[in-house]
Scaffold this motif. Structure first.
Motif, PDB file in Angstrom:
ATOM      1  N   VAL A 210      71.296 -19.779 -39.527  1.00 47.08           N
ATOM      2  CA  VAL A 210      70.332 -19.625 -40.613  1.00 47.08           C
ATOM      3  C   VAL A 210      68.939 -19.785 -40.023  1.00 47.08           C
ATOM      4  N   ILE A 211      68.070 -18.819 -40.299  1.00 44.57           N
ATOM      5  CA  ILE A 211      66.692 -18.848 -39.799  1.00 44.57           C
ATOM      6  C   ILE A 211      65.754 -18.865 -40.998  1.00 44.57           C
ATOM      7  N   GLU A 731      58.902 -21.575 -28.102  1.00 48.01           N
ATOM      8  CA  GLU A 731      60.140 -22.033 -28.735  1.00 48.01           C
ATOM      9  C   GLU A 731      60.566 -23.363 -28.142  1.00 48.01           C
ATOM     10  N   TYR A 732      60.959 -24.285 -29.023  1.00 49.90           N
ATOM     11  CA  TYR A 732      61.440 -25.599 -28.593  1.00 49.90           C
ATOM     12  C   TYR A 732      62.855 -25.803 -29.118  1.00 49.90           C
ATOM     13  N   THR A 733      63.800 -26.054 -28.217  1.00 53.73           N
ATOM     14  CA  THR A 733      65.178 -26.317 -28.590  1.00 53.73           C
ATOM     15  C   THR A 733      65.356 -27.813 -28.784  1.00 53.73           C
ATOM     16  N   TYR A 738      69.611 -27.091 -33.559  1.00 51.76           N
ATOM     17  CA  TYR A 738      68.312 -26.700 -34.097  1.00 51.76           C
ATOM     18  C   TYR A 738      67.346 -26.253 -33.005  1.00 51.76           C
ATOM     19  N   SER A 739      66.517 -25.275 -33.369  1.00 50.58           N
ATOM     20  CA  SER A 739      65.389 -24.887 -32.526  1.00 50.58           C
ATOM     21  C   SER A 739      64.233 -24.473 -33.426  1.00 50.58           C
ATOM     22  N   ILE A 740      63.019 -24.616 -32.919  1.00 51.93           N
ATOM     23  CA  ILE A 740      61.799 -24.276 -33.660  1.00 51.93           C
ATOM     24  C   ILE A 740      61.009 -23.285 -32.820  1.00 51.93           C
ATOM     25  N   LYS A 741      60.532 -22.216 -33.481  1.00 47.32           N
ATOM     26  CA  LYS A 741      59.801 -21.174 -32.772  1.00 47.32           C
ATOM     27  C   LYS A 741      58.520 -20.844 -33.537  1.00 47.32           C
ATOM     28  N   ALA A 742      57.426 -20.676 -32.793  1.00 48.07           N
ATOM     29  CA  ALA A 742      56.141 -20.291 -33.378  1.00 48.07           C
ATOM     30  C   ALA A 742      55.706 -18.956 -32.789  1.00 48.07           C
ATOM     31  N   LEU A 773      62.459 -22.062 -38.174  1.00 49.79           N
ATOM     32  CA  LEU A 773      63.471 -23.069 -37.874  1.00 49.79           C
ATOM     33  C   LEU A 773      64.825 -22.383 -37.863  1.00 49.79           C
ATOM     34  N   THR A 774      65.527 -22.489 -36.749  1.00 47.56           N
ATOM     35  CA  THR A 774      66.854 -21.902 -36.609  1.00 47.56           C
ATOM     36  C   THR A 774      67.895 -23.002 -36.570  1.00 47.56           C
TER      37      THR A 774
END
Length: 777
Positions: A210-211, A731-733, A738-742, A773-774
């Motif tokens: 889910v993103i 991107e931060y894993t 979970y990972s967060i990408k800007a 947010l993934t």
């Protein structure tokens, strides 16, 4: 744009009067166990949008069968890498190196990295592609200067996909772009090439994603990808999307949602089946664009340019303008695998497509209504410049039924190794177009007020629901085709390809006219055209080793007068246009096969383009025109190092020329010796990412086009300026789940004309900042 102004427009149709990465990467994991019971925020948002949620968690401690490894090996590329090695666009699954024609693949990973939400966004990541802001509001796509969407060269899983809705990428594994003539594969059209959208399919693995993405302009998007391993050789996959925004960065609001599902069983066995459905509902805004402007009132139209002082996201249409509609598609497919490695693939599809567009055409008000009573140019353009808002309506339905069957087999005959592909396909396409009643015919009187350049998004609206429609015209075509293609290994390093296809098309068109001041009597004018055509494809491949493949190819194509689902007295009597494409190219892999370079020299010619000639204008169009384009293309994609990945696509097209035109042609749109519109000399894109640490990955890229004339205009008449836009990503894993990408798109907020027509242009999206947010479980 005031959402409330679009009162009730989706309740009913208009009223009608009937007259790869390492295995430890979070992307590669399909974990089970306690994490699977967690329902992320984005999933709940999706559930709310679609009216419910059924949560299914895999059994604790379940051990996946060995076939899971096999399935992941079959198709790991799209999500895991920018590089692809196989394609289905050439009929049947083939290695890219075995196709003697250029193909650019936009994988799911590239779409995820750059937040490419629409197929148009994905095509921006390929060179040689340009966009037409069509007079009717349907944005055509051009490749090598030739039309794609206008001739029906957009496909979904190898079957024609009508160009009547705004396509989303939420259910796509990849987008494949085949360059050059391809009527031997697909039938009519395919002068510049073809676009194939590849849908996601169920895999033998429990894996969900889910993103959730938030952005400027109140942008919110949630996508869900849920894959369930339901049996030893069966799987279910569901994909869902919800997307809303006040502005897409180029003046259009977004309000859409989609759902796709597929069930696949018999995976890897002798008989494999798949049943699928696809639903997309668009309720988006509509930015029809802006008028061209002269630097000085004394200049000719050859000096036209864009209005550079406006923000890219400025909107001057009505708050009640919109582009609604969508698609409903149901498909069923079967693959039978013979014991000798042969394969018979059959599929049937039914589609229902809607389009309801209410747009305001933005133009400069006459000089008498402008400040100082002067005509508008760049020297006096300012906040008080007056725009008028015209009306452009596009209300139409399309229903399609397609069926095709393809056999691929390998065998030894006459001392040579053969890879034979043959098949047959059939289609029925029906389009209905509705026309609005004028005030004199009993329709409403709707007045759109002007607006000022200094007050974009002023909120003015009318009640579009008051319009009354009648049938305007309808088109029905029945077509079938049969083809055969053989790839022969004639020597240890040499292969020859030859293909032949026969097409038969029967098109019928009815136009319904009513008096200027009444709704009856109805006058029906009918046209019909029957066409039989043969298309060819020839190729030579030289493959000295497993890392290098060189090719030469020739292909033909044809475009019928009915490609755009209409006829008139002239076009119904006009034979198809003919085109041909020559190409010399190479596909080169590094010794570790992590990096691929594609090179090509091409020469594409339309030999008998339609023109209007006064001697035959009453009865038929004259096939006297000719144009050609030639150039060089290069794609680079793969890993330079285990941490550094790159994708690039570039086209240099120094030659694009109108060779012949009608003898009386004097307009800027059809002059011999000039360069056709939407044919930039330079175009391309580059994207690269680097894994700084196990947690941090960064990326950046450029998109660029050199100056180009609008559609239906030839250079040296006016040209839109060249542009370069830059994008950034980080991107931060957090962990395996979970990972967060800007993403920062169009970093400099560059204003440029992206979709071009002789009367107006639509700007590209300005600066957008997005955070995603993934969640994987």
């Amino acid at each position: 744009m005031a959402k409330s102004a679009r009162s009730g427009r989706k309740a009913t149709r208009p009223s009608v009067i009937r007259t790869t990465t390492p295995a430890t990467s979070p992307r590669a994991r399909g974990g089970t166990g306690s994490q699977a019971a967690i329902l992320p925020l984005g999933a709940m948002m999706l559930a709310a949008s679609f009216g419910g949620w059924a949560q299914t968690a895999p059994a604790e401690g379940r051990t996946l069968p060995q076939v899971t490894v096999k399935e992941r090996a079959e198709a790991p590329e799209g999500k895991e890498a920018l590089r692809a090695t196989t394609t289905n666009i050439g009929k049947g699954t083939q290695e890219l190196r075995d196709i003697p024609q250029s193909i650019t693949v936009v994988t799911e990973k590239l779409m995820d990295d750059r937040n490419l939400d629409t197929v148009k966004d994905a095509l921006r990541q390929t060179s040689g592609i340009t966009f037409l802001a069509a007079e009717g509001g349907e944005e055509d796509i051009r490749l090598r200067g030739f039309s794609l969407a206008g001739t029906g060269d957009i496909f979904l899983d190898g079957m024609r996909d009508p160009a009547f809705y705004d396509r989303d990428t939420f259910n796509l594994d990849r987008v494949e772009l085949l360059r050059g003539s391809a009527s031997m594969l697909f039938g009519r059209g395919s002068t510049g090439g073809a676009v194939n959208q590849v849908s996601k399919v169920p895999r033998l693995i429990n894996q969900h994603e889910v993103i959730t993405t938030l952005s400027t302009h109140s942008y919110g998007r949630v996508t869900g990808d849920f894959n369930f391993h339901t049996g030893e050789n069966a799987a279910l996959r569901l994909n869902a999307m919800v997307n809303k925004a006040d502005n897409n960065g180029a003046g259009s609001s977004i309000d859409k949602h989609g759902l796709a599902g597929s069930y696949r069983w018999g995976i890897g066995t002798a008989n494999e089946f798949i049943a699928s459905f696809y639903y997309l509902d668009n309720d988006n805004g509509m930015n029809y664009g802006l008028p061209w402007i002269k630097p000085r009132a004394s200049d000719t139209s050859a000096a036209n340019t864009i209005i550079g002082s406006l923000a890219p996201d400025a909107y001057y249409g009505m708050a009640s303008d919109y582009s609604a509609g969508g698609a409903k598609v149901a498909s069923f497919g079967h693959i039978h695998r013979f014991g000798d490695g042969s394969e018979l693939k059959s599929q049937v599809r039914a589609g229902d497509f809607k389009r309801d567009q209410r747009a305001a055409t933005i133009r400069f008000a006459p000089a008498a209504q402008q400040p100082g009573g002067q005509a508008v140019d760049l020297s006096n353009f300012g906040p008080n410049t007056v725009f008028t808002r015209g009306t452009n309506l596009k209300v139409q339905d399309v229903e399609t039924i397609h069926a095709q069957s393809d056999l691929s087999t390998k065998f030894q005959a006459f001392g040579f190794r053969h890879e034979l592909t043959t098949g047959i396909d059939a289609a029925r396409e029906e389009k209905k177009v509705y026309a609005a009643l004028t005030a004199a015919q009993g329709g409403p009187t709707l007045v759109k007020p002007p607006t000022l350049a200094g007050t974009p998004g002023d909120g003015a609206s009318i009640d579009e629901g008051l319009r009354v429609f009648r049938p305007g015209n309808q088109f029905v075509s029945k077509a079938w085709g049969i083809y055969a293609q053989d790839l022969v290994q004639v020597a240890p390093h040499w292969k020859l390809l030859a293909g032949l296809r026969y097409d038969n098309l029967d098109g019928a068109y009815d136009s319904f006219a009513v008096p200027a001041n009444a709704t009856s009597p109805v006058t029906t004018t009918s046209y019909r055209q029957q066409i039989s055509e043969v298309s060819h494809r020839l190729g030579v491949l030289f493959q000295p080793d497993a890392f290098r493949s060189f090719h030469f190819s020739y292909g033909s194509s044809f475009n019928t007068s009915g490609d755009t689902y209409s006829y008139n007295a002239q076009s119904a009597n006009t034979p198809p246009e003919q085109s041909r494409n020559f190409e010399i190219g190479a596909k080169l892999d590094t010794s570790d096969k992590r990096f691929t370079t594609r090179l090509a020299l091409f020469h594409s010619t339309k030999t008998n383009e339609r023109n209007t000639d006064p001697d035959t204008a009453a009865t038929r169009l004259l096939l006297s025109g000719k144009r050609h384009s030639a150039g060089f293309e290069v794609d680079v994609v793969g890993r330079l190092t285990p941490r550094w990945e790159i994708y690039g696509s570039y086209t240099w097209m120094p030659i694009a020329k109108v060779d012949k035109a009608a003898s009386t042609a004097t307009t800027v749109g059809n002059r011999e010796g000039d360069r056709p519109g939407l044919s930039p000399r330079h175009s391309g894109t580059v994207w690269t990412t680097y894994q700084l640490t196990p947690q941090w990955r960064v990326g950046g890229g450029l998109n660029f086009r050199s100056k180009q004339a609008p559609a239906d205009v030839t250079a040296p008449a006016w040209e839109a300026p060249s542009f370069v836009t830059a994008d950034l990503m980080a991107e931060y894993t957090v962990n395996q789940m979970y990972s967060i990408k800007a993403n920062l798109t169009n970093v400099t907020d560059k204003l440029y004309g992206e979709s071009l027509y002789r009367g107006h242009y639509i700007p590209g999206a300005g600066r957008l900042f997005q955070v995603s947010l993934t969640a994987r479980f």
